[in-house]
Design a protein around this motif. Structure first.
Motif, PDB file in Angstrom:
ATOM      1  N   ARG A  22     -25.902  44.192 -10.698  1.00 18.04           N
ATOM      2  CA  ARG A  22     -25.875  45.636 -10.979  1.00 18.04           C
ATOM      3  C   ARG A  22     -27.179  46.104 -11.601  1.00 18.04           C
ATOM      4  O   ARG A  22     -27.693  47.168 -11.272  1.00 18.04           O
ATOM      5  CB  ARG A  22     -24.743  45.973 -11.959  1.00 18.04           C
ATOM      6  N   ALA A  23     -27.691  45.314 -12.549  1.00 15.65           N
ATOM      7  CA  ALA A  23     -28.953  45.683 -13.202  1.00 15.65           C
ATOM      8  C   ALA A  23     -30.060  45.775 -12.151  1.00 15.65           C
ATOM      9  O   ALA A  23     -30.892  46.680 -12.190  1.00 15.65           O
ATOM     10  CB  ALA A  23     -29.313  44.667 -14.283  1.00 15.65           C
ATOM     11  N   SER A  26     -29.564  48.799  -9.607  1.00 20.43           N
ATOM     12  CA  SER A  26     -29.755  50.101 -10.267  1.00 20.43           C
ATOM     13  C   SER A  26     -31.233  50.492 -10.288  1.00 20.43           C
ATOM     14  O   SER A  26     -31.572  51.630 -10.580  1.00 20.43           O
ATOM     15  CB  SER A  26     -29.198  50.084 -11.692  1.00 20.43           C
ATOM     16  N   GLN A  27     -32.122  49.544  -9.976  1.00 21.04           N
ATOM     17  CA  GLN A  27     -33.556  49.839  -9.929  1.00 21.04           C
ATOM     18  C   GLN A  27     -33.968  50.488  -8.608  1.00 21.04           C
ATOM     19  O   GLN A  27     -35.117  50.862  -8.429  1.00 21.04           O
ATOM     20  CB  GLN A  27     -34.375  48.555 -10.148  1.00 21.04           C
ATOM     21  N   ALA A 254     -27.160  56.667 -23.954  1.00 20.32           N
ATOM     22  CA  ALA A 254     -25.917  56.091 -23.435  1.00 20.32           C
ATOM     23  C   ALA A 254     -25.257  55.314 -24.567  1.00 20.32           C
ATOM     24  O   ALA A 254     -25.942  54.874 -25.494  1.00 20.32           O
ATOM     25  CB  ALA A 254     -26.222  55.164 -22.266  1.00 20.32           C
ATOM     26  N   GLU A 256     -24.194  52.374 -24.734  1.00 20.78           N
ATOM     27  CA  GLU A 256     -24.732  51.016 -24.889  1.00 20.78           C
ATOM     28  C   GLU A 256     -25.969  51.034 -25.779  1.00 20.78           C
ATOM     29  O   GLU A 256     -26.196  50.114 -26.560  1.00 20.78           O
ATOM     30  CB  GLU A 256     -25.106  50.414 -23.525  1.00 20.78           C
ATOM     31  N   GLU A 257     -26.787  52.092 -25.628  1.00 24.31           N
ATOM     32  CA  GLU A 257     -28.014  52.190 -26.417  1.00 24.31           C
ATOM     33  C   GLU A 257     -27.700  52.545 -27.870  1.00 24.31           C
ATOM     34  O   GLU A 257     -28.255  51.964 -28.800  1.00 24.31           O
ATOM     35  CB  GLU A 257     -28.954  53.232 -25.790  1.00 24.31           C
TER      36      GLU A 257
ATOM     37  N   VAL B  68     -38.608  45.043 -16.344  1.00 27.68           N
ATOM     38  CA  VAL B  68     -38.797  45.635 -15.013  1.00 27.68           C
ATOM     39  C   VAL B  68     -40.147  46.321 -14.833  1.00 27.68           C
ATOM     40  O   VAL B  68     -40.587  46.527 -13.714  1.00 27.68           O
ATOM     41  CB  VAL B  68     -37.659  46.621 -14.647  1.00 27.68           C
ATOM     42  N   TYR B 107     -37.618  51.625  -8.855  1.00 28.17           N
ATOM     43  CA  TYR B 107     -38.089  52.558  -9.884  1.00 28.17           C
ATOM     44  C   TYR B 107     -38.931  51.849 -10.946  1.00 28.17           C
ATOM     45  O   TYR B 107     -39.819  52.437 -11.534  1.00 28.17           O
ATOM     46  CB  TYR B 107     -36.895  53.197 -10.599  1.00 28.17           C
ATOM     47  N   ASN B 108     -38.583  50.593 -11.234  1.00 30.47           N
ATOM     48  CA  ASN B 108     -39.207  49.859 -12.349  1.00 30.47           C
ATOM     49  C   ASN B 108     -39.084  50.608 -13.677  1.00 30.47           C
ATOM     50  O   ASN B 108     -40.003  50.633 -14.483  1.00 30.47           O
ATOM     51  CB  ASN B 108     -40.686  49.551 -12.054  1.00 30.47           C
ATOM     52  N   GLN B 109     -37.930  51.238 -13.879  1.00 32.31           N
ATOM     53  CA  GLN B 109     -37.654  51.945 -15.140  1.00 32.31           C
ATOM     54  C   GLN B 109     -36.633  51.145 -15.940  1.00 32.31           C
ATOM     55  O   GLN B 109     -35.541  50.890 -15.439  1.00 32.31           O
ATOM     56  CB  GLN B 109     -37.032  53.318 -14.871  1.00 32.31           C
ATOM     57  N   PRO B 110     -36.957  50.804 -17.190  1.00 29.83           N
ATOM     58  CA  PRO B 110     -35.994  50.053 -18.004  1.00 29.83           C
ATOM     59  C   PRO B 110     -34.699  50.837 -18.220  1.00 29.83           C
ATOM     60  O   PRO B 110     -34.714  52.072 -18.245  1.00 29.83           O
ATOM     61  CB  PRO B 110     -36.718  49.882 -19.340  1.00 29.83           C
ATOM     62  N   GLY B 111     -33.591  50.127 -18.373  1.00 35.92           N
ATOM     63  CA  GLY B 111     -32.329  50.748 -18.783  1.00 35.92           C
ATOM     64  C   GLY B 111     -31.662  51.629 -17.749  1.00 35.92           C
ATOM     65  O   GLY B 111     -30.758  52.385 -18.077  1.00 35.92           O
ATOM     66  N   ARG B 112     -32.096  51.540 -16.473  1.00 35.78           N
ATOM     67  CA  ARG B 112     -31.475  52.413 -15.473  1.00 35.78           C
ATOM     68  C   ARG B 112     -29.983  52.137 -15.316  1.00 35.78           C
ATOM     69  O   ARG B 112     -29.215  53.019 -14.950  1.00 35.78           O
ATOM     70  CB  ARG B 112     -32.163  52.260 -14.111  1.00 35.78           C
ATOM     71  N   VAL B 113     -29.580  50.898 -15.615  1.00 37.97           N
ATOM     72  CA  VAL B 113     -28.168  50.548 -15.474  1.00 37.97           C
ATOM     73  C   VAL B 113     -27.324  51.334 -16.490  1.00 37.97           C
ATOM     74  O   VAL B 113     -26.125  51.494 -16.326  1.00 37.97           O
ATOM     75  CB  VAL B 113     -27.983  49.009 -15.580  1.00 37.97           C
ATOM     76  N   HIS B 114     -27.970  51.868 -17.535  1.00 39.46           N
ATOM     77  CA  HIS B 114     -27.242  52.657 -18.544  1.00 39.46           C
ATOM     78  C   HIS B 114     -27.449  54.156 -18.376  1.00 39.46           C
ATOM     79  O   HIS B 114     -27.226  54.915 -19.301  1.00 39.46           O
ATOM     80  CB  HIS B 114     -27.714  52.286 -19.956  1.00 39.46           C
ATOM     81  N   ARG B 115     -27.958  54.593 -17.226  1.00 42.86           N
ATOM     82  CA  ARG B 115     -28.282  56.016 -17.142  1.00 42.86           C
ATOM     83  C   ARG B 115     -27.021  56.887 -17.154  1.00 42.86           C
ATOM     84  O   ARG B 115     -25.932  56.452 -16.783  1.00 42.86           O
ATOM     85  CB  ARG B 115     -29.154  56.295 -15.917  1.00 42.86           C
ATOM     86  N   LEU B 116     -27.212  58.128 -17.616  1.00 47.72           N
ATOM     87  CA  LEU B 116     -26.081  59.029 -17.834  1.00 47.72           C
ATOM     88  C   LEU B 116     -25.717  59.746 -16.536  1.00 47.72           C
ATOM     89  O   LEU B 116     -25.916  60.943 -16.395  1.00 47.72           O
ATOM     90  CB  LEU B 116     -26.441  60.040 -18.933  1.00 47.72           C
TER      91      LEU B 116
END
Lengths: 271, 271
Positions: A22-23, A26-27, A254, A256-257, B68, B107-116
């Motif tokens: 999933r991680a 999600s990219q 979020a 989690e954060e 990432v 995307y190479n954006q950290p934390g995308r798995v937690h996006r709102l």
């Protein structure tokens, strides 16, 4: 447009492998890069592996696996090589490093991370605690809680409490509303175990309007009214000052954060 | 006895890396093979990496990372090589396979798995739903629920509901007690969304005695009495027959495993 099939194969339930997958997906832009998870939990025989290999071969799927039984894992790896399939071994690399570091051999028992030990029952107790003491229902929870969260309505107190409970913290949350006097012992607990969740007026306004829409109500109701929001936030700030507890801004985070921030604060204060 | 230090380094909160590390260390005997996690979340600069490298070097720690951003990750890998450190890249191997498969770049954006996003808010709603409708408090939840769990006391209904809520299912649970008539609409819902949690007499007896001990009560109380347990289980079986719903035996299962069975049943019935 590609639709990538990802097989999650595990001799336990496969949640570790799925979280990694999933991680990663999600990219990628979900509109252009489709994916599908195919779950194969409780792999315990060569026949189970054969089925996974067949599906991976037919559907050109990537196999993401967590397998700890050596004979099962070796068979999987042989078949992957034989059919020239794409695969990722999630636990293997770290297991190899640990094997080199520890003198003892591993158990090689599937699902040990879910075993019914003290840590498991501590987590279960924490989850039940958070449900029981949600929404400030019973002030008797305050002295027993590891963490007390306070905040105005719609600051994610309930899901945040649950998320922290899954990390085995006993969490109670207390809503702060001008019309309701908070329980007296909120001002008697150790302020370092209390965390206030702050949210900006703009964000709160947006969330509440959204909420009213969901409930089929107009957005002019008192709940999302700007003057009302100012009043609530000002009351919240008064309470925070009285308790003297640390504050986390949750406006764009979020759960989690936010949970990560809460744990960091609590662990620091415990030192 | 070895005490292995494991650094969890992430440009987001690091829960994916930590779950993999936990799954691996759980395979070793905790009495002989000690471990310690050192968490470094929100890695975003070369300085953050330098700190991790320094600690890994000083403490001879294994670095388990999820990074990432390409420049951050490359710098980490250079330093790991330079200092000859042990490390595991959790997302890298699967990211490489996905990069080959998809035409688009990540995307190479950290934390995308937690996006709102919508999925996030669906999960939050599910968690709040499970708290609100815990313990059969309000029968109005029954038609709205995706899953209805029934069972006698101490069959882990509450934590199981929460676990499923974290997977975005709206779950209501209804306790089955001889003295309390279940809500009438429990017999009107689609029986395929209802799951009965069965537990053996022996197991229930053991759990309840344990519970009474925790509460500081003797184990002769009615709650753990064998005749009483038989009565409760027999009443439960009557209700199950009346509803005509599937049953899962939870006697020796962790909630994660029961949850996996529940999802499997629900998804199968939905087909």
């Amino acid at each position: 447009m590609e639709n990538i099939k990802i097989i999650i194969a595990s001799d336990s339930i496969g949640e570790t492998a799925e979280l990694v997958a999933r991680a990663c997906v999600s990219q990628f832009n979900p509109k252009e890069c489709k994916h599908e998870f195919l779950r194969y939990p409780y792999i315990e025989s060569f026949e189970n592996i054969d089925e996974v290999i067949q599906v991976a071969h037919d559907k050109n799927a990537i196999i993401v696996y967590t397998l700890v039984k050596p004979e099962i894992k070796t068979y999987m790896q042989q078949k992957i090589k034989e059919y020239n399939l794409q695969s990722i071994d999630i636990m293997g690399p770290l297991m190899n490093l640990l094997n080199e570091s520890y003198d003892e051999n591993p158990y090689n028992q599937p699902g040990r991370v879910h075993r019914l030990d003290d840590a498991y029952f501590k987590k279960i107790d924490a989850i039940e605690f958070a449900v029981k003491y949600d929404d400030g229902k019973d002030p008797k929870g305050l002295p027993k809680a590891d963490i007390v969260l306070i905040g105005v309505s719609r600051t994610s107190k309930t899901p945040l409490s649950q998320y922290l409970a899954h990390k085995s913290y006993k969490v109670m949350n207390v809503p702060i509303v001008p019309e309701v006097t908070p329980p007296e012992n909120l001002f008697e607990i150790d302020p370092s175990k209390c965390i206030a969740l702050r949210i900006s007026e703009e964000k709160l306004n947006r969330i509440r309007k959204q909420r009213l829409k969901q409930l089929g109500l107009g957005d002019s109701a008192r709940y999302a009214n700007e003057a009302r929001i100012k009043e609530e936030i000002s009351y919240f700030e008064d309470i925070v000052e009285r308790i003297g507890c640390p504050v986390i801004d949750v406006s764009d985070k979020a759960i989690e954060e936010t949970a990560n921030d809460v744990i960091h604060l609590i662990e620091q204060q415990a030192k």
